[in-house]
Write a protein that holds these residues in place. Sequence first.
Motif, PDB file in Angstrom:
ATOM      1  N   ALA A  79       0.829  -1.212   0.000  1.00  0.00           N
ATOM      2  CA  ALA A  79       0.000   0.000   0.000  1.00  0.00           C
ATOM      3  C   ALA A  79       0.858   1.255   0.000  1.00  0.00           C
ATOM      4  CB  ALA A  79      -0.944  -0.005   1.201  1.00  0.00           C
ATOM      5  N   VAL A  80       1.910   1.265   0.818  1.00  0.00           N
ATOM      6  CA  VAL A  80       2.803   2.433   0.885  1.00  0.00           C
ATOM      7  C   VAL A  80       3.502   2.627  -0.448  1.00  0.00           C
ATOM      8  CG1 VAL A  80       4.886   3.355   1.971  1.00  0.00           C
ATOM      9  CG2 VAL A  80       3.151   2.235   3.378  1.00  0.00           C
ATOM     10  N   ASP A  81       3.954   1.553  -1.053  1.00  0.00           N
ATOM     11  CA  ASP A  81       4.634   1.603  -2.345  1.00  0.00           C
ATOM     12  C   ASP A  81       3.716   2.203  -3.413  1.00  0.00           C
ATOM     13  OD1 ASP A  81       6.958   1.149  -3.821  1.00  0.00           O
ATOM     14  OD2 ASP A  81       6.173  -0.734  -4.626  1.00  0.00           O
ATOM     15  N   GLU A  82       2.470   1.741  -3.474  1.00  0.00           N
ATOM     16  CA  GLU A  82       1.510   2.238  -4.465  1.00  0.00           C
ATOM     17  C   GLU A  82       1.187   3.713  -4.230  1.00  0.00           C
ATOM     18  OE1 GLU A  82      -0.730  -2.017  -5.399  1.00  0.00           O
ATOM     19  OE2 GLU A  82      -1.681  -0.578  -4.033  1.00  0.00           O
ATOM     20  N   GLN A  83       1.081   4.101  -2.976  1.00  0.00           N
ATOM     21  CA  GLN A  83       0.777   5.504  -2.669  1.00  0.00           C
ATOM     22  C   GLN A  83       1.941   6.419  -3.047  1.00  0.00           C
ATOM     23  OE1 GLN A  83      -0.548   5.608   1.453  1.00  0.00           O
ATOM     24  NE2 GLN A  83      -2.017   3.978   1.035  1.00  0.00           N
ATOM     25  N   ARG A  84       3.151   5.959  -2.874  1.00  0.00           N
ATOM     26  CA  ARG A  84       4.327   6.730  -3.281  1.00  0.00           C
ATOM     27  C   ARG A  84       4.342   6.917  -4.806  1.00  0.00           C
ATOM     28  NH1 ARG A  84       8.896   4.165  -2.756  1.00  0.00           N
ATOM     29  NH2 ARG A  84      10.235   5.993  -2.714  1.00  0.00           N
ATOM     30  N   ILE A  85       4.018   5.850  -5.516  1.00  0.00           N
ATOM     31  CA  ILE A  85       3.980   5.911  -6.987  1.00  0.00           C
ATOM     32  C   ILE A  85       2.921   6.906  -7.450  1.00  0.00           C
ATOM     33  CG2 ILE A  85       3.393   4.603  -9.071  1.00  0.00           C
ATOM     34  CD1 ILE A  85       4.694   2.138  -7.605  1.00  0.00           C
ATOM     35  N   MET A  86       1.723   6.822  -6.865  1.00  0.00           N
ATOM     36  CA  MET A  86       0.648   7.718  -7.289  1.00  0.00           C
ATOM     37  C   MET A  86       0.957   9.167  -6.907  1.00  0.00           C
ATOM     38  SD  MET A  86      -1.137   5.786  -9.022  1.00  0.00           S
ATOM     39  CE  MET A  86      -2.307   7.013  -9.511  1.00  0.00           C
ATOM     40  N   GLY A  87       1.602   9.355  -5.772  1.00  0.00           N
ATOM     41  CA  GLY A  87       2.006  10.714  -5.385  1.00  0.00           C
ATOM     42  C   GLY A  87       2.953  11.319  -6.395  1.00  0.00           C
ATOM     43  N   LYS A  88       3.885  10.495  -6.892  1.00  0.00           N
ATOM     44  CA  LYS A  88       4.840  10.971  -7.901  1.00  0.00           C
ATOM     45  C   LYS A  88       4.139  11.254  -9.224  1.00  0.00           C
ATOM     46  CE  LYS A  88       9.022  12.013  -9.223  1.00  0.00           C
ATOM     47  NZ  LYS A  88       9.693  13.218  -8.714  1.00  0.00           N
ATOM     48  N   VAL A  89       3.191  10.408  -9.616  1.00  0.00           N
ATOM     49  CA  VAL A  89       2.419  10.631 -10.847  1.00  0.00           C
ATOM     50  C   VAL A  89       1.712  11.987 -10.776  1.00  0.00           C
ATOM     51  CG1 VAL A  89       0.385   9.885 -12.169  1.00  0.00           C
ATOM     52  CG2 VAL A  89       2.078   8.198 -11.419  1.00  0.00           C
ATOM     53  N   ILE A  90       1.046  12.242  -9.660  1.00  0.00           N
ATOM     54  CA  ILE A  90       0.309  13.494  -9.480  1.00  0.00           C
ATOM     55  C   ILE A  90       1.264  14.689  -9.537  1.00  0.00           C
ATOM     56  CG2 ILE A  90      -1.051  14.842  -7.813  1.00  0.00           C
ATOM     57  CD1 ILE A  90      -2.260  12.044  -6.958  1.00  0.00           C
ATOM     58  N   GLN A  91       2.419  14.559  -8.908  1.00  0.00           N
ATOM     59  CA  GLN A  91       3.412  15.634  -8.916  1.00  0.00           C
ATOM     60  C   GLN A  91       3.927  15.913 -10.327  1.00  0.00           C
ATOM     61  OE1 GLN A  91       7.468  14.844  -7.427  1.00  0.00           O
ATOM     62  NE2 GLN A  91       7.129  16.560  -6.003  1.00  0.00           N
ATOM     63  N   VAL A  92       4.254  14.866 -11.066  1.00  0.00           N
ATOM     64  CA  VAL A  92       4.792  15.009 -12.425  1.00  0.00           C
ATOM     65  C   VAL A  92       3.767  15.663 -13.345  1.00  0.00           C
ATOM     66  CG1 VAL A  92       5.534  13.728 -14.477  1.00  0.00           C
ATOM     67  CG2 VAL A  92       6.466  13.144 -12.232  1.00  0.00           C
ATOM     68  N   ILE A  93       2.513  15.223 -13.268  1.00  0.00           N
ATOM     69  CA  ILE A  93       1.498  15.810 -14.143  1.00  0.00           C
ATOM     70  C   ILE A  93       1.236  17.259 -13.754  1.00  0.00           C
ATOM     71  CG2 ILE A  93      -0.926  15.703 -14.862  1.00  0.00           C
ATOM     72  CD1 ILE A  93      -0.677  12.679 -14.874  1.00  0.00           C
ATOM     73  N   ASN A  94       1.226  17.537 -12.465  1.00  0.00           N
ATOM     74  CA  ASN A  94       1.021  18.916 -12.009  1.00  0.00           C
ATOM     75  C   ASN A  94       2.129  19.840 -12.522  1.00  0.00           C
ATOM     76  OD1 ASN A  94      -0.486  20.858 -10.356  1.00  0.00           O
ATOM     77  ND2 ASN A  94       1.387  20.908  -9.124  1.00  0.00           N
ATOM     78  N   ASP A  95       3.319  19.293 -12.709  1.00  0.00           N
ATOM     79  CA  ASP A  95       4.445  20.072 -13.235  1.00  0.00           C
ATOM     80  C   ASP A  95       4.479  20.111 -14.767  1.00  0.00           C
ATOM     81  OD1 ASP A  95       5.306  20.646 -10.683  1.00  0.00           O
ATOM     82  OD2 ASP A  95       6.817  19.064 -10.627  1.00  0.00           O
ATOM     83  N   ASN A  96       3.619  19.350 -15.409  1.00  0.00           N
ATOM     84  CA  ASN A  96       3.605  19.257 -16.879  1.00  0.00           C
ATOM     85  C   ASN A  96       2.163  19.252 -17.381  1.00  0.00           C
ATOM     86  OD1 ASN A  96       6.616  18.477 -17.684  1.00  0.00           O
ATOM     87  ND2 ASN A  96       6.085  17.360 -15.832  1.00  0.00           N
ATOM     88  N   LEU A  97       1.457  20.339 -17.149  1.00  0.00           N
ATOM     89  CA  LEU A  97       0.034  20.402 -17.497  1.00  0.00           C
ATOM     90  C   LEU A  97      -0.228  20.678 -18.974  1.00  0.00           C
ATOM     91  CD1 LEU A  97      -1.353  22.286 -14.377  1.00  0.00           C
ATOM     92  CD2 LEU A  97      -1.560  19.851 -14.922  1.00  0.00           C
ATOM     93  N   ARG A  98       0.842  20.833 -19.742  1.00  0.00           N
ATOM     94  CA  ARG A  98       0.700  21.053 -21.184  1.00  0.00           C
ATOM     95  C   ARG A  98       1.706  20.178 -21.906  1.00  0.00           C
ATOM     96  NH1 ARG A  98      -0.663  26.665 -23.987  1.00  0.00           N
ATOM     97  NH2 ARG A  98      -2.656  25.944 -23.211  1.00  0.00           N
ATOM     98  N   LEU A  99       1.205  19.401 -22.877  1.00  0.00           N
ATOM     99  CA  LEU A  99       2.072  18.517 -23.651  1.00  0.00           C
ATOM    100  C   LEU A  99       2.269  19.067 -25.053  1.00  0.00           C
ATOM    101  CD1 LEU A  99       0.597  14.981 -22.813  1.00  0.00           C
ATOM    102  CD2 LEU A  99       2.626  16.039 -21.822  1.00  0.00           C
TER     103      LEU A  99
END
Length: 196
Positions: A97-117
């Motif tokens: 569970a902790v591993d999956e939450q860390r992964i999803m946290g990083k996904v959210i951070q990366v997309i928030n930093d790249n809102l335009r492709l």
Amino acid sequence: MGEYTIISEVSQKLLELMRENLVPEPIKKFEDIGLCHPDERGSAILGIYLYDIEENAETKTMERVFVDKEHYKNPPVSLNLYYMFFAHSQAELISKAVDEQRIMGKVIQVINDNLRLDINGEFVDIQPYFITYDEKNKVMSNFENKKDIACFYKVSPVIIESEKVRAVKRVKIADISIEHKRRWFYYNTIQIVKNI
């Protein structure tokens, strides 16, 4: 505007973005991030799944696109693409569970930093797509792995241009005759005089 390949190009761009930013931490290998269906993910720890496509009514246009003075194309189609990012860690149960939450946290951070492709010089926006718990359950009910942690995003506008080129029918000869108008005026004038 894009060709018919634009949908797959957007998906590939999202995959590249995740691989560039999530490897080697929190995910060790490129191969552990993939474009896949939640039930057919193979060894993917992070999956990216395009689960819906709809027309974008906000940017829909009915206007023809002129190629030159004598040719035009049908209006392009504008789309919204809906993606689900899901994590399925292969860690032991105690840290899964902790591993999956860390992964999803990083996904959210990366997309928030790249809102335009940037897709071949054309830009599309990524925005979080917040759905209710019931809506999320409805989406997840289609899959066997219903317990995967997931977040949802909308990518738009994704434009697919028409390939069909049509010829413009130009007016070549204009015949403007006033003879008909003269007859009409003369006839109506006589009627008015008769009525007096």
